[in-house]
Design a protein around this motif. Structure first.
Motif, short mmCIF file in Angstrom:
data_model
loop_
_atom_site.label_atom_id
_atom_site.label_comp_id
_atom_site.label_asym_id
_atom_site.label_seq_id
_atom_site.Cartn_x
_atom_site.Cartn_y
_atom_site.Cartn_z
N ARG A 1 -6.45 7.31 -3.97
CA ARG A 1 -6.85 5.99 -4.43
C ARG A 1 -7.95 6.10 -5.48
N MET B 1 -6.50 1.78 3.10
CA MET B 1 -6.16 2.58 4.26
C MET B 1 -4.97 2.01 4.98
N ALA B 2 -4.91 0.70 5.01
CA ALA B 2 -3.81 0.07 5.73
C ALA B 2 -2.48 0.37 5.05
N LYS B 3 -2.56 0.73 3.77
CA LYS B 3 -1.32 1.02 3.06
C LYS B 3 -0.62 2.24 3.65
N ILE B 4 -1.41 3.13 4.22
CA ILE B 4 -0.79 4.30 4.84
C ILE B 4 0.14 3.86 5.96
N ARG B 5 -0.35 2.92 6.75
CA ARG B 5 0.50 2.42 7.82
C ARG B 5 1.78 1.84 7.24
N VAL C 1 0.27 -6.93 6.58
CA VAL C 1 1.58 -6.30 6.76
C VAL C 1 1.55 -5.36 7.96
N THR C 2 0.48 -4.55 8.08
CA THR C 2 0.40 -3.60 9.20
C THR C 2 0.38 -4.32 10.53
N ALA D 1 -2.13 -5.56 2.76
CA ALA D 1 -1.62 -4.40 3.52
C ALA D 1 -2.04 -4.48 4.98
N THR D 2 -3.23 -5.01 5.24
CA THR D 2 -3.67 -5.16 6.63
C THR D 2 -2.77 -6.12 7.37
N HIS E 1 -6.88 -7.92 3.13
CA HIS E 1 -5.96 -7.25 2.22
C HIS E 1 -4.53 -7.47 2.70
N PHE F 1 -13.12 -3.23 6.23
CA PHE F 1 -13.60 -2.61 7.45
C PHE F 1 -15.12 -2.63 7.52
N PHE G 1 3.68 -5.82 11.19
CA PHE G 1 4.64 -4.75 11.50
C PHE G 1 4.47 -4.27 12.94
N LEU G 2 3.21 -4.03 13.34
CA LEU G 2 2.97 -3.50 14.68
C LEU G 2 3.43 -4.49 15.75
N TRP H 1 -5.43 10.06 1.31
CA TRP H 1 -5.21 8.72 0.78
C TRP H 1 -6.42 8.26 -0.04
N ASN H 2 -7.64 8.48 0.49
CA ASN H 2 -8.83 8.05 -0.23
C ASN H 2 -8.91 8.73 -1.58
N ILE I 1 -3.12 7.60 12.77
CA ILE I 1 -2.23 8.14 11.73
C ILE I 1 -1.83 9.56 12.10
N LEU J 1 -6.17 10.80 6.07
CA LEU J 1 -7.02 9.71 5.62
C LEU J 1 -7.72 10.08 4.31
N SER K 1 -11.80 -1.26 1.11
CA SER K 1 -12.67 -0.72 2.15
C SER K 1 -13.61 -1.79 2.70
#
Lengths: 356, 415
Positions: free
Chosen positions: A326, B1-5, A22-23, A19-20, A17, A7, A26-27, A322-323, A278, A319, A4
């Motif tokens: 986690r 959160m980005a993992k959701i994407r 990767v996102t 994952a960011t 992160h 952000f 990906f986009l 997911w939180n 999302i 959202l 978190s």
């Protein structure tokens, strides 16, 4: 690492992160492996709906003002594009240059949103919803019965983006990147706005308007300005929407569609600007593929059930789901913390003000 | 959160593989109708028509299996284009049958121009400009449209009924415009009158007609009513209650079974109303009777008699299958041979011979009907006359017909 923090606005590149990354990758790489249908109808359309829902999320999540008229604002921008620019219906179509049309359309939408704000911000909760719903319904019937300006039931067709730098911007890949740029731009704008003085003020007004008034804030004006910004976001989304469909008619801005926008924002989650996107992806995927999952007479039931389940099990939407997942994962065995919904470390969450 | 994407990405990537289920030899056909929104019941009947045709051919044409994929819209042009785009670009259908309503047809025609390798056949949409002005090379309409459906009614009202001046009450969009034009054009050419200020346009779903009824002029001989479904029932009930006594003339969906089957005093009031359309419930012809029997056997939960929507979808689907048989399922070379076969197709339908003109719009028989009270007290549409082989330009040349101008609220001016 705490994701978190990503952000929080105080991160360096090293803290990103995976994952960011990767996102983002990906986009950007998405059109290279997706089919035209997935680029345009799933990708670009989700981004457009997400952007409209983002303007609602900004008002509702940060300002506590649930407006059902955000689609109407986007619809006005779409109509202005057809009226001021070119269309193939032989009604209006003043033929202004595209850049001027876009600017005037977005500004017109923003002013309309400001007007909606001006008549509704002195109310709270259900009354705000009622007033904005009334505006949405009135505008729907007005455009359906006005033939001189809005061409009534048929609306306008043949509205196209310009050909610029040798690129026709309605082709799937350029259009996808166009919507991605706009959506990402507004995503970060809203994200940082939430940390700005203006955004913090808006959240404070949401939580305790009387105290803010006592502190000398003009809370009515503050909220109206929020409506103006939301109108700019919705206006740009409306421009993209009319380019995407190539047409606009009263059906585009009907009440059922306005409710869809609310569903997208609620299902996605109102606590972070990523939520509406999302929600939009989930909505568009379901809308397109539910008919393949079940008997064609009942596919709307699948859509409804899916959203009902999300809202039932997670009031914060996907959202929040997911939180919660986690937190439970991280504090397994610590029931108290696991049940703690408000994440005090997350500046975008409802608990953020306690930190400031 | 980005993992959701990230997860969503994986889900999207997985769904790419889900399309190649049908074997390469099959032909994929998409059918698009309104399975949600105000026209759901009509869309469902349209789908029955598609199924009826496919079952007649045992889901095989040109030696290949036909795989049917359905799409749904809510009668708005946007949703129709979204649904047809999914059928073509995601499901990979080679032939599309649909859509149902007028404005949707105009939108799908525009979309067809961007997909030259796919052939589109209309469902039941009946707006004039779908094929009349700037038609698409790959869009065929084997059902007739709203103005054709009115063939013979204007002459009948003027000559047989002796009406000289009519008021008009219709819904305010492209399909009723087309119908009003089709009725008034011959009526006014013969010398009939319909003043502009005696034409009333109401939004779809209008509930209260008292202001319209109060404004109806006294010096007209009849009212031409082009309302559908619940709108028609609401108007008839209110007009009867307010003591109205002018005779009516009905549009194609104004005095059909969904209205005649309703209860109340309005029933007796509509006896004697003339109308015209592509089907007639009581046509005494073996081909029609066979069609009704097949419909009833296949869909016991359907309407008492197939609606014009089932009929239109049936004819368009059957045309698609017959042409496939003719070319032995050969859709190569951008479907060139297939389209040639469709253009030259002429076949027997439950309502007579159908073929298409050079703009790929149907030429077919139209039925002039009048409401009568049947022996068991039910209201029926009695067939008065069959007008053979009506074309889209209503008998005049294409150039001359274009001079009449686009259909709309004030066309023809007629005063």
């Amino acid at each position: 690492m705490n994701s978190s923090r990503l952000f929080s606005g105080s991160f360096s590149l090293r803290e990103l992160h995976p994952a960011t990354i990767v996102t983002v990758v990906f986009l950007i790489a998405y059109p290279s492996f997706a089919s035209n249908f997935f680029i345009l109808q799933i990708g670009a359309y989700s981004l457009i709906l997400g952007t409209i829902a983002l303007s609602l999320m900004m008002l509702a999540g940060y300002g506590g003002m649930v407006s059902l008229a955000q689609l109407t604002v986007a619809g006005l921008a779409a109509y202005l594009m057809a009226i001021l620019g070119d269309n193939s219906m032989g009604v209006m179509g003043l033929g202004w240059p595209w850049w001027l049309t876009v600017i005037v359309s977005v500004l017109g939408a923003a002013l309309f949103s400001t007007f909606i704000g001006a008549v509704s911000v002195r109310t709270e909760g259900i009354y705000t919803i009622m007033i904005t719903l009334a505006v949405a319904v009135a505008f729907f019937y007005f455009v359906r019965q006005n033939y001189v300006l809005f061409n009534g039931f048929t609306g306008f067709a043949g509205v196209e983006p310009p050909t610029l730098f040798g690129v026709y911007w309605r082709d799937p890949v350029p259009f996808y990147y166009l919507t991605l740029t706009v959506a990402a731009g507004f995503f970060f704008a809203v994200y940082y706005c939430a940390r700005s003085t203006f955004g913090l003020g808006l959240q404070a007004i949401r939580d305790n308007p009387r105290r803010m008034r006592a502190l000398g804030f003009n809370i009515t004006l503050h909220r109206i300005v929020a409506y103006f910004f939301a109108g700019v976001i919705a206006g740009f989304a409306g421009v993209l929407l009319v380019w995407f469909n190539g047409r606009v008619s009263p059906g585009t801005i009907g009440v059922d569609v306005a409710i869809d926008i609310l569903v997208i924002a609620v299902v996605g989650g109102m606590r972070h600007p990523i939520g509406p996107f999302i929600g939009a992806i989930a909505f568009v995927l379901l809308e397109n593929f539910a008919i393949d999952l079940i008997d064609r007479e009942r596919f709307n039931m699948v859509i409804g059930t899916a959203f009902l389940l999300v809202v039932l099990f997670s009031p914060d939407g996907l959202l929040g789901l997911w939180n919660r997942f986690r937190d439970r994962f991280r504090f397994r065995g610590n029931a108290l913390l696991g049940a703690e919904r408000v994440n005090k470390d997350d500046p975008a969450s409802t608990g953020s003000l306690e930190k400031s | 959160m980005a993992k959701i994407r990230h997860l969503m990405a994986a889900a999207i990537a997985l769904s790419f593989t889900g399309t190649a289920v049908a074997s390469a030899e099959d032909i994929k056909m998409g059918a698009l109708a309104t399975l949600e929104g105000a026209f759901t019941v009509l869309g469902e009947d349209g789908m029955r028509g598609v199924k009826l045709a496919l079952e007649e051919f045992d889901y095989t044409a040109g030696g290949k299996k036909i795989k049917l994929i359905t799409g749904s819209s809510d009668a708005s042009p946007d949703s129709a284009v979204r649904a047809v785009r999914k059928l073509v670009e995601q499901d990979g259908v080679q032939i599309v049958v649909g859509p149902l309503s007028g404005s949707e047809g105009l939108a799908v025609k525009d979309y067809a121009k961007t997909q030259p390798d796919v052939t589109f056949l209309n469902g039941s949409s009946a707006a004039q400009d779908t094929t009349l002005r700037s038609p698409a090379e790959n869009f065929f309409r084997f059902n007739t449209e709203g103005a054709q459906w009115m063939a013979g009614l204007g002459e009948y009202a003027y000559n047989e009924k002796g009406y000289r001046s009519v008021a008009v009450l219709a819904e305010d969009y492209s399909f009723p415009y087309t119908q009003v034009f089709g009725f008034l054009e011959p009526f006014c050419r013969l010398g009939g009158k319909s003043p502009i200020d005696a034409r009333f346009w109401v939004p779809i779903g209008n509930k209260d007609y008292s202001s319209v009824i109060a404004a109806l002029p006294d010096d007209v001989d009849a009212i031409y009513v082009a309302l559908g479904g619940a709108d028609a029932v609401n108007f008839l009930t209110q007009y009867e209650q307010s003591g109205g006594d002018l005779p009516l003339i009905g549009g194609s969906i104004t005095v059909d079974q969904s209205v005649l089957g309703s209860k109340g005093k309005a029933r007796s009031f509509v006896v004697g109303t003339p109308s015209a359309g592509p089907v007639s419930d009581t046509w005494d012809d073996p081909r029609w009777k066979e069609f009704v029997a097949a419909y009833k056997a296949a869909f016991p939960d359907g309407f008492p008699s197939p609606s014009l929507f089932a009929h239109a979808y049936y004819i368009n689907t059957k045309a698609a299958l017959l042409a496939l048989n003719e070319v032995n399922g050969d859709l190569s070379d951008g479907q060139k041979k297939y389209r040639e076969a469709l253009s030259n197709l002429s076949f027997e339908t439950p309502t007579g011979m159908v073929s298409v003109d050079e703009r790929r719009n149907a030429i077919a028989d139209i039925f002039l009907t009048e409401v009568i009270e049947g022996p068991d007290g039910n209201l029926l549409n009695k067939t008065i006359k069959v007008i053979p082989q009506v074309n889209q330009t209503l008998g005049v040349s294409y150039e001359k017909f274009l001079e009449y101008g686009q259909v709309g609220r004030e066309n023809p001016s007629c005063s």
